[in-house]
Structure formats: C-alpha cells, structure tokens
Design a protein around this motif. Structure first.
Motif, PDB file in Angstrom:
ATOM      1  N   PRO A 124       0.831  -1.207   0.000  1.00  0.00           N
ATOM      2  CA  PRO A 124       0.000   0.000   0.000  1.00  0.00           C
ATOM      3  C   PRO A 124       0.862   1.252   0.000  1.00  0.00           C
ATOM      4  N   ILE A 125       0.431   2.271  -0.735  1.00  0.00           N
ATOM      5  CA  ILE A 125       1.139   3.542  -0.771  1.00  0.00           C
ATOM      6  C   ILE A 125       0.424   4.523   0.146  1.00  0.00           C
ATOM      7  N   PRO A 126       1.090   4.989   1.228  1.00  0.00           N
ATOM      8  CA  PRO A 126       0.429   5.913   2.144  1.00  0.00           C
ATOM      9  C   PRO A 126       0.170   7.253   1.486  1.00  0.00           C
ATOM     10  N   ARG A 127      -0.966   7.862   1.812  1.00  0.00           N
ATOM     11  CA  ARG A 127      -1.302   9.187   1.301  1.00  0.00           C
ATOM     12  C   ARG A 127      -1.099  10.228   2.388  1.00  0.00           C
ATOM     13  N   LYS A 128      -1.974  10.222   3.372  1.00  0.00           N
ATOM     14  CA  LYS A 128      -1.857  11.225   4.425  1.00  0.00           C
ATOM     15  C   LYS A 128      -0.698  10.884   5.348  1.00  0.00           C
ATOM     16  N   LEU A 129       0.157  11.856   5.584  1.00  0.00           N
ATOM     17  CA  LEU A 129       1.311  11.655   6.438  1.00  0.00           C
ATOM     18  C   LEU A 129       1.147  12.469   7.709  1.00  0.00           C
ATOM     19  N   SER A 130       2.040  12.257   8.662  1.00  0.00           N
ATOM     20  CA  SER A 130       1.945  12.939   9.938  1.00  0.00           C
ATOM     21  C   SER A 130       2.304  14.414   9.793  1.00  0.00           C
ATOM     22  N   GLU A 131       1.975  15.182  10.821  1.00  0.00           N
ATOM     23  CA  GLU A 131       2.253  16.615  10.794  1.00  0.00           C
ATOM     24  C   GLU A 131       3.746  16.908  10.762  1.00  0.00           C
ATOM     25  N   ASP A 132       4.550  15.951  11.179  1.00  0.00           N
ATOM     26  CA  ASP A 132       5.995  16.167  11.236  1.00  0.00           C
ATOM     27  C   ASP A 132       6.715  15.731   9.958  1.00  0.00           C
ATOM     28  N   SER A 133       5.975  15.196   8.997  1.00  0.00           N
ATOM     29  CA  SER A 133       6.606  14.621   7.810  1.00  0.00           C
ATOM     30  C   SER A 133       7.273  15.661   6.919  1.00  0.00           C
ATOM     31  N   PHE A 134       6.787  16.900   6.956  1.00  0.00           N
ATOM     32  CA  PHE A 134       7.283  17.914   6.029  1.00  0.00           C
ATOM     33  C   PHE A 134       7.918  19.087   6.755  1.00  0.00           C
ATOM     34  N   GLN A 135       8.383  18.848   7.970  1.00  0.00           N
ATOM     35  CA  GLN A 135       8.927  19.930   8.785  1.00  0.00           C
ATOM     36  C   GLN A 135      10.079  20.660   8.110  1.00  0.00           C
ATOM     37  N   GLN A 136      10.966  19.924   7.481  1.00  0.00           N
ATOM     38  CA  GLN A 136      12.125  20.548   6.841  1.00  0.00           C
ATOM     39  C   GLN A 136      11.689  21.507   5.738  1.00  0.00           C
ATOM     40  N   HIS A 137      10.748  21.072   4.895  1.00  0.00           N
ATOM     41  CA  HIS A 137      10.241  21.928   3.818  1.00  0.00           C
ATOM     42  C   HIS A 137       9.541  23.157   4.392  1.00  0.00           C
ATOM     43  N   ILE A 138       8.729  22.929   5.419  1.00  0.00           N
ATOM     44  CA  ILE A 138       7.956  24.023   6.013  1.00  0.00           C
ATOM     45  C   ILE A 138       8.882  25.080   6.602  1.00  0.00           C
ATOM     46  N   HIS A 139       9.867  24.652   7.372  1.00  0.00           N
ATOM     47  CA  HIS A 139      10.765  25.602   8.012  1.00  0.00           C
ATOM     48  C   HIS A 139      11.615  26.351   6.990  1.00  0.00           C
ATOM     49  N   LYS A 140      12.022  25.659   5.943  1.00  0.00           N
ATOM     50  CA  LYS A 140      12.842  26.321   4.916  1.00  0.00           C
ATOM     51  C   LYS A 140      12.031  27.386   4.197  1.00  0.00           C
ATOM     52  N   ALA A 141      10.825  27.048   3.775  1.00  0.00           N
ATOM     53  CA  ALA A 141       9.981  28.007   3.070  1.00  0.00           C
ATOM     54  C   ALA A 141       9.593  29.163   3.984  1.00  0.00           C
ATOM     55  N   ALA A 142       9.241  28.847   5.227  1.00  0.00           N
ATOM     56  CA  ALA A 142       8.847  29.889   6.174  1.00  0.00           C
ATOM     57  C   ALA A 142       9.998  30.853   6.436  1.00  0.00           C
TER      58      ALA A 142
ATOM     59  N   ARG B 159       4.620  27.745  12.175  1.00  0.00           N
ATOM     60  CA  ARG B 159       3.423  27.181  12.825  1.00  0.00           C
ATOM     61  C   ARG B 159       2.159  27.568  12.084  1.00  0.00           C
ATOM     62  N   LEU B 160       2.159  28.750  11.487  1.00  0.00           N
ATOM     63  CA  LEU B 160       1.016  29.168  10.679  1.00  0.00           C
ATOM     64  C   LEU B 160       0.919  28.321   9.420  1.00  0.00           C
ATOM     65  N   VAL B 161       2.062  28.029   8.819  1.00  0.00           N
ATOM     66  CA  VAL B 161       2.072  27.181   7.625  1.00  0.00           C
ATOM     67  C   VAL B 161       1.534  25.793   7.959  1.00  0.00           C
ATOM     68  N   ARG B 162       1.970  25.236   9.070  1.00  0.00           N
ATOM     69  CA  ARG B 162       1.472  23.924   9.493  1.00  0.00           C
ATOM     70  C   ARG B 162      -0.034  23.961   9.720  1.00  0.00           C
ATOM     71  N   ALA B 163      -0.513  25.044  10.317  1.00  0.00           N
ATOM     72  CA  ALA B 163      -1.946  25.169  10.590  1.00  0.00           C
ATOM     73  C   ALA B 163      -2.740  25.217   9.291  1.00  0.00           C
ATOM     74  N   ILE B 164      -2.207  25.927   8.294  1.00  0.00           N
ATOM     75  CA  ILE B 164      -2.896  26.009   7.002  1.00  0.00           C
ATOM     76  C   ILE B 164      -2.924  24.643   6.328  1.00  0.00           C
ATOM     77  N   ILE B 165      -1.799  23.937   6.344  1.00  0.00           N
ATOM     78  CA  ILE B 165      -1.759  22.609   5.728  1.00  0.00           C
ATOM     79  C   ILE B 165      -2.737  21.665   6.420  1.00  0.00           C
ATOM     80  N   LYS B 166      -2.787  21.732   7.750  1.00  0.00           N
ATOM     81  CA  LYS B 166      -3.715  20.883   8.504  1.00  0.00           C
ATOM     82  C   LYS B 166      -5.150  21.164   8.093  1.00  0.00           C
ATOM     83  N   ALA B 167      -5.492  22.459   7.975  1.00  0.00           N
ATOM     84  CA  ALA B 167      -6.857  22.835   7.623  1.00  0.00           C
ATOM     85  C   ALA B 167      -7.169  22.555   6.159  1.00  0.00           C
ATOM     86  N   GLU B 168      -6.183  22.722   5.292  1.00  0.00           N
ATOM     87  CA  GLU B 168      -6.416  22.586   3.860  1.00  0.00           C
ATOM     88  C   GLU B 168      -6.490  21.136   3.399  1.00  0.00           C
TER      89      GLU B 168
END
Length: 203
Positions: free
Chosen positions: A68-86, A94-103
């Motif tokens: 099986p190929i997982p789709r939804k990943l944990s909130e910590d899966s993209f931390q490196q990308h989030i922090h770099k872009a932020a 934290r705002l970026v994480r909140a938007i991703i969670k909601a979106e």
C-alpha cells in the motif's frame, strides 16, 4: 511460507548481482533482464543475469508483492520543507502547518471539489503564478503556498485574518467586501486555521 522464503532468497541474489556488477539504485535496467541459475558438480548454485555457459537455466520470478502507498502523512513529515519556506518568506512555520492541517490534513495528493491541489491546496492558476510546476510535489507545493500567503499578507498590511480570508476566497473577494467575505466556507476555514495555529503556539 515457502513462496515467501523463495522471494526473499531471490531478492538477496538480485541485490548481490547489482553490487557485484556495479549497478546503482538509480539504474532499474539492472532488473530489466532475466535471471539464470546453474548448479555445478559440487551442488553449488550460481546466479547471473548474463549466462556464460549452456548449463544455465532461466529462473521464473514470482510476482512482486503489492504494498500500500500511504497518502496522508503525519504533521511532522514535512517539517524541513515548512521551516525552509517559512524562513525564506518570513512567515511563522506554525502558521504554515496550521494552514496545511486545515487545507489537506497533510495529504500531498489531496484535490478539492473546486480543483485545489496538494498540501496547501493551490488552485491551478495560483500554482502557475507561484511557479509551481507539480502541485503534488510537497516541496514545490509548500514553497508555492507560502509564497502566496506572504503575498496576501503584504497585500493586506500584514492582517492575518484578511490574508487567510484572501488565501481561501481570493483577494478580490476580500477587497470587494472590504473585509472578511460573508461566506460560510471562508468563516469556517478561518476558525479551523486559527484553532490549529493556537494549538501549535501553545506547544
């Protein structure tokens, strides 16, 4: 179990063949041909993908197991990308994480009924304007989404509520109504993002 052991054994042989013949992980051609085996006079079994003697016989490989190929990943899966872009765009990660969670709830393959795509749910035109070629690539999607969020913050004088409303409903709608548009979807979106954002700020 016999079939499973056989598959594991063949996988080991394939790995050994790749190592001994210099094939790397990026060269799928190593597995493109057939595998042959030969039993010598001492009972030793030899494997190769290039038979050099008439005694070699082709090995019938069992089908690859389906995983099986997982789709939804944990909130910590993209931390490196989030922090770099932020960091690049000067936005609270934290705002970026909140938007991703909601979106998308951290589903990089999410597609909305309106056609918004990926982690930060970019509309096709927005993705194009932000230079995103593949909206389902997490890195591209996050950078495009954070860049767009930063543009909304600048456009509305760093008002978080107006920027988030513009992210959801479009900046034209915010300007048309002179504030948060009276859309049920937008108001529910604001509540979701702010709830997640407050939770992350308390951690």
């Amino acid at each position: 179990m016999d079939g499973k052991r056989r598959w594991i054994g063949i996988c080991v042989v394939l790995a050994a063949l790749c190592l001994t013949r210099g094939f790397g992980a990026g060269t799928p051609a190593a597995f493109a041909g057939s595998i042959y085996k030969y039993v010598d006079e001492n009972g030793v079994v030899h494997f190769t993908n290039v038979p050099t003697a008439p005694g070699y016989q082709k090995v019938d490989l069992p089908p690859l197991p389906t995983l099986p190929i997982p789709r939804k990943l944990s909130e910590d899966s993209f931390q490196q990308h989030i922090h770099k872009a932020a960091s690049i765009f000067g936005v609270d990660p934290r705002l970026v994480r909140a938007i991703i969670k909601a979106e998308s709830d951290f589903d990089p393959m999410a597609v909305s009924h309106k056609g918004a795509m990926g982690l930060m749910q970019l509309m096709p035109q927005t993705a194009k304007e932000m230079g995103v070629q593949n909206p389902f690539d997490p890195l591209e999607n996050i950078f495009g989404g954070v860049r767009y969020l930063k543009e909304m913050l600048r456009r509305f004088n760093n008002s978080l509520l107006l920027a988030l409303a513009a992210y959801n409903a479009g900046p034209e709608a915010v300007e048309k109504y002179g504030g948060i548009p009276p859309f049920k979807e937008t108001n529910e979106y604001l509540r979701r993002v702010l709830r997640h954002y407050m939770r992350l700020k308390r951690q």
